[in-house]
Design a protein around this motif. Structure first.
Motif, short mmCIF file in Angstrom:
data_model
loop_
_atom_site.label_atom_id
_atom_site.label_comp_id
_atom_site.label_asym_id
_atom_site.label_seq_id
_atom_site.Cartn_x
_atom_site.Cartn_y
_atom_site.Cartn_z
N TRP A 7 0.97 -1.39 0.37
CA TRP A 7 -0.26 0.31 0.31
C TRP A 7 1.38 1.33 -0.02
CZ3 TRP A 7 -5.62 -0.22 0.94
CH2 TRP A 7 -6.26 0.97 1.14
N VAL A 8 0.76 2.01 -1.25
CA VAL A 8 1.54 3.26 -1.01
C VAL A 8 0.92 4.29 -1.23
CG1 VAL A 8 4.14 1.73 -1.78
CG2 VAL A 8 1.83 2.58 -3.80
N ASN A 9 1.34 5.95 -1.16
CA ASN A 9 0.94 6.88 -1.11
C ASN A 9 2.08 7.84 -1.81
OD1 ASN A 9 -0.08 10.36 -0.28
ND2 ASN A 9 -1.57 8.76 -1.03
N ALA A 10 1.20 9.00 -2.59
CA ALA A 10 2.56 10.25 -3.04
C ALA A 10 1.37 10.82 -3.40
CB ALA A 10 3.05 9.77 -4.53
N LEU A 11 2.11 11.92 -3.26
CA LEU A 11 1.08 13.64 -2.98
C LEU A 11 1.96 14.32 -3.32
CD1 LEU A 11 -1.30 15.11 -1.57
CD2 LEU A 11 1.36 15.60 0.38
N SER A 12 0.95 15.39 -4.75
CA SER A 12 2.38 16.29 -5.02
C SER A 12 1.26 17.76 -5.19
CB SER A 12 2.12 15.94 -6.73
OG SER A 12 2.39 16.98 -8.33
N THR A 13 2.52 18.87 -5.40
CA THR A 13 1.31 19.92 -5.15
C THR A 13 1.96 21.02 -6.20
OG1 THR A 13 3.49 20.59 -4.20
CG2 THR A 13 1.74 20.28 -2.97
N ARG A 14 2.53 19.98 -7.82
CA ARG A 14 2.97 20.81 -9.27
C ARG A 14 1.43 21.11 -9.37
NH1 ARG A 14 7.67 17.85 -10.97
NH2 ARG A 14 7.61 19.28 -13.04
N PRO A 15 1.76 22.80 -9.77
CA PRO A 15 0.65 23.21 -10.50
C PRO A 15 -0.39 22.80 -11.81
CG PRO A 15 2.51 23.96 -10.78
CD PRO A 15 2.96 23.60 -10.02
N SER A 16 0.76 22.09 -13.04
CA SER A 16 0.15 21.21 -14.26
C SER A 16 -0.55 20.53 -12.93
CB SER A 16 1.27 21.23 -14.56
OG SER A 16 1.02 20.36 -15.56
N LEU A 17 -1.67 19.89 -14.18
CA LEU A 17 -2.26 18.65 -14.18
C LEU A 17 -1.76 17.46 -15.13
CD1 LEU A 17 -4.64 16.58 -12.91
CD2 LEU A 17 -5.76 17.43 -15.38
#
Length: 407
Positions: A7-17
């Protein structure tokens, strides 16, 4: 070699989808050593104009047989540095991937018009979802905020699937008139409820932190009509409430002006009621002339109520109390078989309540460390209290997923 769950999770705050999706897929896939069976995607309302592109862009980079998700007022996930963060007022995307051997996954989408009558037999609800009652399924539900059928759906699923855990949240549009999104495999929905049923080699445990503490003493409803309390302990409710408020400290009296709630006791036979024994509901209004009080749920004579207060400190202490209790009651005295967690938090919590970011998720990670957490900020939270499932407000609901040990 034993095929273990991952089970893994990744979070991104990059402004481009495009960049955000590439970022989370690359990080999540690189952390897995087996192909994913399930994907959960939560996207902030900053991307509202691009919701229709989310699933096609994911499909270009990721092969996963089952995927659900939705939009939120903020999203929760794990950064590249391994920290769980709650991102509320910025563009953000959270992707959970899970390899789940021995687990059967089924998804469904229902709208309010499809729901059976509440007096229908269990088969009607099973036909609606396509999910059999055995082996016992665990449900994750993501609902549109204005789907009037969600309370009926919860009542129907509780009836048709006794023993099932049901949790989730209402998608948030991030502002009045904003658009929301529900994702189900390759389809984007704007209304209804998207559901995931998991059965087999998995158990989902819940922590439902309503963030309140009881004040005064338990009281019995002696006369009521639907959601209106007409008598409490054979007295006028408003008089009872005024007497209670007069007995509080100055600080508590100030808090009662804006943060007063009612807790409905969930166990009619429990003699000594304490924090966590109540379903917390809002006070909708009072009748100054007659002294009745209207609350956000149906109430009947004989039920016991207790007034509650909510503030940041109470909310923090409530979650800590529940996490400590969960830790003490651990099935095998450890979290060794815990594979991942989901968090569904009210948009009224977070930094606006605590004055600092990442509070609930940080507290969770202190008690249950090294577990990937993904989730979102909801317009309403779904979770069990006293063995029944309810739609909540101002609550954080955690779903802790564990692999059933085979020895």
């Amino acid at each position: 070699m034993v095929d273990r769950m991952q089970w893994v999770n990744a979070l991104s705050t990059r402004p481009s989808l495009e960049a955000a999706i590439a970022d989370v897929v690359e990080r999540a896939v690189s952390s897995l050593t087996a192909p994913p069976d399930l994907g959960l995607v939560f996207i902030s309302s900053a991307f509202a104009s691009e919701y229709s592109r989310v699933l096609p862009l994911l499909a270009e980079k990721l092969a996963v047989p089952v995927i659900i998700g939705c939009s939120g007022g903020g999203v929760i996930g794990t950064t590249a540095g391994g920290q769980t963060q709650e991102l509320e007022a910025e563009a953000a995307l959270s992707l959970t991937l899970a390899h789940l051997p021995g687990v059967n996954l089924q998804v469904f989408h229902v709208i309010a018009e499809d729901l059976p009558d509440l007096d229908s037999p269990p088969d009607a609800w099973m036909n609606l979802t396509g999910v059999p009652a055995s082996p016992i399924p665990q449900f994750i539900l993501l609902s549109s905020a204005f789907s009037s059928g969600v309370n009926d759906l919860l009542q129907g699923l509780d009836f048709a699937y006794p023993g099932s855990v049901i949790l989730g949240g209402q998608a948030s549009a991030g502002g009045m008139g904003g658009r929301l999104a529900l994702f189900c495999n390759d389809k984007l929905h704007r209304e209804g409820t998207v559901g995931l049923a998991l059965s087999g080699n998995i158990v989902v445990e819940t922590i439902v932190a309503q963030g309140c503490r009881p004040i005064g003493q338990p009281l019995q409803v002696t006369k009521s009509e639907r959601n209106i309390i007409i008598e409490l302990d054979e007295k006028v409710p408003l008089v009872v409430l005024r007497d209670l408020i007069a007995s509080l400290s100055e600080q508590e009296r100030a808090l009662a002006q804006n943060s007063l709630f009612v807790g409905v006791a969930m166990d009619e036979f429990k003699l000594s009621l304490q924090q966590g024994d109540f379903l917390v509901r809002s006070i909708l209004g009072v009748d100054p002339a007659g002294g009745a009080i209207a609350i956000g749920d149906l109430v009947r004579p004989g039920q016991r109520l207790q007034f509650h207060l909510r503030d940041a400190q109470t909310s923090a202490e409530d979650l800590e109390f529940l996490l400590e209790r969960y830790q003490r009651q651990g099935i095998d005295g450890s979290t060794s078989s815990t594979i991942g967690a989901l968090m569904f938090a009210c948009v009224g919590r977070g930094e606006g309540l605590y004055g600092k970011p990442h509070f609930d998720s940080g507290l969770f990670s202190r008690y249950i460390p090294n577990v990937p957490v993904g989730g979102f900020f909801c317009g309403g939270e779904i979770g069990p209290v006293g063995g029944r499932t309810f739609l909540h407000g101002y609550t954080s609901v955690f779903g802790i997923c564990r692999e059933i040990s085979n020895g």
